[in-house]
Write a protein that holds these residues in place. Structure first.
Motif, mmCIF file in Angstrom:
data_model
loop_
_atom_site.group_PDB
_atom_site.id
_atom_site.type_symbol
_atom_site.label_atom_id
_atom_site.label_comp_id
_atom_site.label_asym_id
_atom_site.label_seq_id
_atom_site.Cartn_x
_atom_site.Cartn_y
_atom_site.Cartn_z
ATOM 1 N N PRO A 2 0.826 -1.207 0.000
ATOM 2 C CA PRO A 2 0.000 0.000 0.000
ATOM 3 C C PRO A 2 0.862 1.260 0.000
ATOM 4 O O PRO A 2 1.959 1.287 0.563
ATOM 5 N N LEU A 3 0.356 2.299 -0.623
ATOM 6 C CA LEU A 3 1.112 3.544 -0.714
ATOM 7 C C LEU A 3 1.285 4.224 0.634
ATOM 8 O O LEU A 3 2.191 5.036 0.805
ATOM 9 N N VAL A 4 0.437 3.876 1.598
ATOM 10 C CA VAL A 4 0.570 4.458 2.938
ATOM 11 C C VAL A 4 1.919 4.061 3.548
ATOM 12 O O VAL A 4 2.491 4.801 4.347
ATOM 13 N N ALA A 5 2.442 2.917 3.139
ATOM 14 C CA ALA A 5 3.733 2.477 3.660
ATOM 15 C C ALA A 5 4.871 3.395 3.220
ATOM 16 O O ALA A 5 5.938 3.390 3.832
ATOM 17 N N LEU A 6 4.655 4.172 2.176
ATOM 18 C CA LEU A 6 5.694 5.096 1.711
ATOM 19 C C LEU A 6 5.715 6.416 2.465
ATOM 20 O O LEU A 6 6.630 7.215 2.282
ATOM 21 N N VAL A 7 4.713 6.645 3.300
ATOM 22 C CA VAL A 7 4.615 7.928 4.001
ATOM 23 C C VAL A 7 5.854 8.208 4.861
ATOM 24 O O VAL A 7 6.411 9.308 4.784
ATOM 25 N N PRO A 8 6.340 7.274 5.675
ATOM 26 C CA PRO A 8 7.554 7.588 6.457
ATOM 27 C C PRO A 8 8.760 7.919 5.575
ATOM 28 O O PRO A 8 9.555 8.803 5.913
ATOM 29 N N LEU A 9 8.875 7.252 4.450
ATOM 30 C CA LEU A 9 9.977 7.545 3.537
ATOM 31 C C LEU A 9 9.836 8.943 2.938
ATOM 32 O O LEU A 9 10.814 9.693 2.836
ATOM 33 N N LEU A 10 8.610 9.313 2.587
ATOM 34 C CA LEU A 10 8.369 10.661 2.066
ATOM 35 C C LEU A 10 8.642 11.715 3.122
ATOM 36 O O LEU A 10 9.142 12.808 2.808
ATOM 37 N N VAL A 11 8.327 11.402 4.385
ATOM 38 C CA VAL A 11 8.618 12.345 5.471
ATOM 39 C C VAL A 11 10.124 12.540 5.602
ATOM 40 O O VAL A 11 10.606 13.662 5.805
ATOM 41 N N LEU A 12 10.891 11.464 5.465
ATOM 42 C CA LEU A 12 12.352 11.595 5.530
ATOM 43 C C LEU A 12 12.881 12.438 4.375
ATOM 44 O O LEU A 12 13.803 13.235 4.546
ATOM 45 N N TRP A 13 12.333 12.250 3.189
ATOM 46 C CA TRP A 13 12.815 12.982 2.022
ATOM 47 C C TRP A 13 12.365 14.434 2.007
ATOM 48 O O TRP A 13 13.132 15.315 1.641
ATOM 49 N N LEU A 14 11.102 14.683 2.363
ATOM 50 C CA LEU A 14 10.522 16.003 2.163
ATOM 51 C C LEU A 14 10.292 16.796 3.443
ATOM 52 O O LEU A 14 9.887 17.954 3.383
ATOM 53 N N GLY A 15 10.492 16.184 4.592
ATOM 54 C CA GLY A 15 10.281 16.883 5.852
ATOM 55 C C GLY A 15 8.831 16.806 6.299
ATOM 56 O O GLY A 15 8.061 15.967 5.838
ATOM 57 N N LEU A 16 8.450 17.700 7.207
ATOM 58 C CA LEU A 16 7.103 17.670 7.774
ATOM 59 C C LEU A 16 6.227 18.818 7.298
ATOM 60 O O LEU A 16 5.178 19.067 7.874
ATOM 61 N N GLY A 17 6.616 19.498 6.259
ATOM 62 C CA GLY A 17 5.860 20.658 5.801
ATOM 63 C C GLY A 17 4.742 20.293 4.828
ATOM 64 O O GLY A 17 4.259 19.164 4.764
ATOM 65 N N PHE A 18 4.355 21.302 4.069
ATOM 66 C CA PHE A 18 3.261 21.135 3.115
ATOM 67 C C PHE A 18 3.657 20.233 1.949
ATOM 68 O O PHE A 18 2.822 19.542 1.385
ATOM 69 N N LYS A 19 4.954 20.243 1.577
ATOM 70 C CA LYS A 19 5.398 19.457 0.425
ATOM 71 C C LYS A 19 5.108 17.975 0.594
ATOM 72 O O LYS A 19 4.669 17.316 -0.339
ATOM 73 N N VAL A 20 5.336 17.443 1.780
ATOM 74 C CA VAL A 20 5.104 16.019 1.992
ATOM 75 C C VAL A 20 3.612 15.702 1.937
ATOM 76 O O VAL A 20 3.210 14.661 1.407
ATOM 77 N N LYS A 21 2.794 16.588 2.451
ATOM 78 C CA LYS A 21 1.344 16.358 2.392
ATOM 79 C C LYS A 21 0.857 16.371 0.948
ATOM 80 O O LYS A 21 0.063 15.513 0.544
ATOM 81 N N ALA A 22 1.345 17.316 0.167
ATOM 82 C CA ALA A 22 0.969 17.380 -1.246
ATOM 83 C C ALA A 22 1.462 16.145 -1.995
ATOM 84 O O ALA A 22 0.749 15.608 -2.851
#
Length: 155
Positions: A2-22
């Motif tokens: 599931p793509l939800v599993a990529l969320v922690p990886l995206l947080v590491l790459w993009l931080g905790l701002g708006f970019k990761v949410k988008a």
């Protein structure tokens, strides 16, 4: 996976701002559109393409006049699915990356009234309903023949 599993990886790459949410919303909404578009293109009858070629139509004309109109219902169905997934992704992104906002306030502030996540769920539900209605209007405007075929005539 599931793509939800990529969320922690995206947080590491993009931080905790708006970019990761988008990015989370974009990735969760992208695949239903791509998959449905691909299925729509493969569902175009070969005879229609052969008729276009027999009338010496160029590839761009075949794409614009034959393939795109035949694929439009699939694309619109993919967009409808993507809207639902985008609303879910918005909630997931907020919970996983909450520094502030309703997900963070629900875990740090005890309250007796309606908890913020419940209010936010209702707001997300309303947003989803409005987006779905908007997609229906766009679908009737872009592919008016589809409403008649699907039995959704508005008379």
């Amino acid at each position: 996976m599931p793509l939800v599993a990529l969320v922690p990886l995206l947080v590491l790459w993009l931080g905790l701002g708006f970019k990761v949410k988008a990015a989370i919303v974009f990735l969760m909404a992208l695949f239903p559109i791509c998959i449905n578009t691909w299925l729509g293109v493969t569902a175009v009858p070969k005879t229609l393409i052969e008729v276009g070629k027999s009338f010496v139509a160029s590839d761009s004309v075949i794409l614009r006049r034959i393939i795109l109109p035949a694929t439009l219902p699939y694309i619109m169905a993919g967009i409808r699915l993507a809207v639902g997934r985008a609303v879910v992704a918005m909630v997931i992104a907020e919970f996983f990356t909450s520094i502030s906002g309703w997900a963070r306030s629900s875990s740090t502030r005890p309250t007796i009234s309606t908890p913020p996540p419940c209010r936010a769920d209702r707001a997300a539900d309303g947003d989803g309903d409005r987006l779905n209605s908007f997609i229906g209007v766009v679908e009737r405007r872009v592919a008016p023949w589809q409403a008649e075929i699907a039995g959704r005539d508005q008379q």
